[in-house]
Scaffold this active site. Sequence first.
Site, PDB file in Angstrom:
ATOM      1  N   HIS A  61      26.571  24.337 -27.215  1.00 31.66           N
ATOM      2  CA  HIS A  61      27.705  24.012 -26.403  1.00 31.66           C
ATOM      3  C   HIS A  61      28.229  25.354 -25.562  1.00 31.66           C
ATOM      4  CE1 HIS A  61      31.640  21.591 -26.296  1.00 31.66           C
ATOM      5  NE2 HIS A  61      31.506  22.273 -25.315  1.00 31.66           N
ATOM      6  N   HIS A  63      29.485  26.807 -21.795  1.00 36.58           N
ATOM      7  CA  HIS A  63      29.836  26.419 -20.238  1.00 36.58           C
ATOM      8  C   HIS A  63      29.489  27.741 -19.352  1.00 36.58           C
ATOM      9  CE1 HIS A  63      32.383  22.905 -21.007  1.00 36.58           C
ATOM     10  NE2 HIS A  63      32.415  23.514 -22.207  1.00 36.58           N
ATOM     11  N   ARG A  65      29.326  27.665 -15.669  1.00 34.62           N
ATOM     12  CA  ARG A  65      29.923  27.584 -14.510  1.00 34.62           C
ATOM     13  C   ARG A  65      29.140  27.720 -13.415  1.00 34.62           C
ATOM     14  NH1 ARG A  65      34.064  25.571 -17.626  1.00 34.62           N
ATOM     15  NH2 ARG A  65      35.230  27.406 -18.826  1.00 34.62           N
ATOM     16  N   ASN A  95      30.110  20.196 -16.480  1.00 39.08           N
ATOM     17  CA  ASN A  95      31.160  20.316 -15.695  1.00 39.08           C
ATOM     18  C   ASN A  95      31.098  21.503 -14.783  1.00 39.08           C
ATOM     19  OD1 ASN A  95      31.680  22.169 -17.988  1.00 39.08           O
ATOM     20  ND2 ASN A  95      33.841  21.754 -18.165  1.00 39.08           N
ATOM     21  N   ASP A 153      31.417  16.649 -21.264  1.00 37.90           N
ATOM     22  CA  ASP A 153      32.480  17.752 -22.059  1.00 37.90           C
ATOM     23  C   ASP A 153      33.490  18.339 -20.850  1.00 37.90           C
ATOM     24  OD1 ASP A 153      33.181  18.981 -24.313  1.00 37.90           O
ATOM     25  OD2 ASP A 153      32.588  20.629 -22.897  1.00 37.90           O
ATOM     26  N   HIS A 180      32.733  14.799 -25.995  1.00 41.35           N
ATOM     27  CA  HIS A 180      33.950  15.532 -26.406  1.00 41.35           C
ATOM     28  C   HIS A 180      35.161  14.506 -26.483  1.00 41.35           C
ATOM     29  CE1 HIS A 180      37.196  18.164 -24.322  1.00 41.35           C
ATOM     30  NE2 HIS A 180      37.791  16.888 -24.329  1.00 41.35           N
ATOM     31  N   HIS A 233      33.303  20.398 -31.208  1.00 42.30           N
ATOM     32  CA  HIS A 233      34.376  20.993 -31.202  1.00 42.30           C
ATOM     33  C   HIS A 233      35.312  20.127 -32.337  1.00 42.30           C
ATOM     34  CE1 HIS A 233      35.396  18.941 -27.772  1.00 42.30           C
ATOM     35  NE2 HIS A 233      35.131  19.970 -26.952  1.00 42.30           N
ATOM     36  N   ASP A 306      31.463  26.470 -27.861  1.00 47.24           N
ATOM     37  CA  ASP A 306      32.116  26.056 -26.583  1.00 47.24           C
ATOM     38  C   ASP A 306      32.514  27.178 -26.098  1.00 47.24           C
ATOM     39  OD1 ASP A 306      33.417  24.539 -24.946  1.00 47.24           O
ATOM     40  OD2 ASP A 306      34.999  23.890 -26.239  1.00 47.24           O
ATOM     41  N   HIS A 310      36.899  32.042 -18.215  1.00 46.57           N
ATOM     42  CA  HIS A 310      37.709  31.971 -17.126  1.00 46.57           C
ATOM     43  C   HIS A 310      38.165  33.350 -16.678  1.00 46.57           C
ATOM     44  CE1 HIS A 310      38.266  27.649 -17.656  1.00 46.57           C
ATOM     45  NE2 HIS A 310      38.492  27.793 -18.888  1.00 46.57           N
TER      46      HIS A 310
HETATM   47  O1  DOR Z   1      38.584  24.650 -23.841  1.00 42.66           O
HETATM   48  C1  DOR Z   1      37.705  23.954 -23.430  1.00 42.66           C
HETATM   49  N1  DOR Z   1      37.282  24.485 -22.333  1.00 42.66           N
HETATM   50  N2  DOR Z   1      37.376  22.818 -23.603  1.00 42.66           N
HETATM   51  C2  DOR Z   1      36.661  21.848 -22.828  1.00 42.66           C
HETATM   52  O2  DOR Z   1      36.548  20.810 -23.353  1.00 42.66           O
HETATM   53  C3  DOR Z   1      36.243  22.212 -21.644  1.00 42.66           C
HETATM   54  C4  DOR Z   1      36.201  23.899 -21.696  1.00 42.66           C
HETATM   55  C5  DOR Z   1      35.969  24.296 -20.198  1.00 42.66           C
HETATM   56  O3  DOR Z   1      35.124  23.965 -19.576  1.00 42.66           O
HETATM   57  O4  DOR Z   1      36.599  25.316 -19.792  1.00 42.66           O
HETATM   58 ZN    ZN Z   2      34.981  20.006 -24.752  1.00 41.71          ZN
HETATM   59 ZN    ZN Z   3      33.114  22.535 -23.875  1.00 40.44          ZN
END
Ligand code: DOR
Ligand code: ZN
Ligand code: ZN
Length: 424
Positions: A61, A63, A65, A95, A153, A180, A233, A306, A310
Amino acid sequence: MKILIKNGRVINPSEKLDKVMDVLVEDGKITKKAEKIEGIDDALEIDASGMWVTPGLIDMHVHFRDPGFTYKEDIESGSNAAARGGFTTVCAMPNTKPVTDSVDVVKYIVEKSKEIHKTNVLPVGSVTMGMEGKEVTDIFALKEAGICAISEDGKSVMNSSVYRKAMKKACEANLPVLAHCEDINLVDGGVMNMGDKSEELGMKGISNAVEDIIASRDILLAKETGARLHLCHCSTKDSVTMIKEAREDGIDVSGEVCPHHFSMCSDDITGDDGNFKMNPPLRSREDMEALIQGLKDDVFTVISTDHAPHSTEEKKNGFKSPFGIVGLETSVALTMTKLVKKGIITPMQMVEKMSFNPANRLGIDRGTLDQGAVADITIIDPDAEYEIHASDFVSKGTNMPFEGWKVNGKVKFTILDGEVVYHD
Ligand code: DOR
Ligand code: ZN
Ligand code: ZN
């Protein structure tokens, strides 16, 4: 290319092996394990005395980006962070922008990951087109292109009929569903766990039911469809009971816990700081303790991060900033420090939850140090003591609440397909 790893504590769950020995890697494969391997002169030799030699870690899991939000992270920076964290395979959530709902995006991720070759990035396809919750994606075509699972998710597919359709398809395609769990209507603008802390800080709360209602629905849908369901999570104490009972009932469900949810609880939130904001939120101490017990008892068979980077700019606005924290470069240390060093889980369990079990759940040919296996290997110094500093990260994301924490456990080498891709 040959690598000879000397004197390491080899921990290989597939053989229930935990023993000091040498490991030989030739042409990308593990060719020999023995108490002493000598007389190999053209090999790169690694002295692993006092260290663990484990199958390459797998994070189900993350991300990355990419495409779309590469100022937060991209496949290259994410892969470097994975390698530094000891991960040789990661599952990249869909996502992105565009969403990973097409063969083109899947191919883009697979190809870029191969080019960079720092970790094996497996794309996760979205459940619905554009993650809009309406039209199920062409799961068979996406599988053909290289997805390892489907997931929405970042949110839940709120329409149970649509989700059931997707689960049936995933089942036919023999792909897991990574869920999720969040009832979007019940969230109602909440930003942190509903309880003392949200009251103290005057913030809107997210109750456990937000997660538990959808977790129980998803388990029931898995029961009806036979889907291979994996709950992402997990953060509530009731998730432990639900997964345990579902499994006793013969339902094919597993669950993961993220390091932040077993290392911290809402009491630890020091104020209006975006580094404490993630979804699901840090829960109560009681929830945290139940999760830890669930990890000990193997109700939770997977630890995943997870990893949700950012930008600093975005995370500046306290609990108004987006949900998510980074985790790839702290996962080994937090698991070692909070679970293994405290005697809650064994070293074997740690390797199971961070490599062997994820491989099984995904149905991929990794997570093992068996002879003949792909040489994905992580070498960890379990005792190395240091402080976590975001300034050391190679991820573009630095958003996390562990700054300055004193921890044990450091990744020393990451070997991917028989090649050293990271060395501390
Ligand atoms: O904290 C999170 N950030 N939970 C999520 O389900 C999505 C993820 C994100 O894409 O930033
Ligand atoms: Zn999630
Ligand atoms: Zn996630």
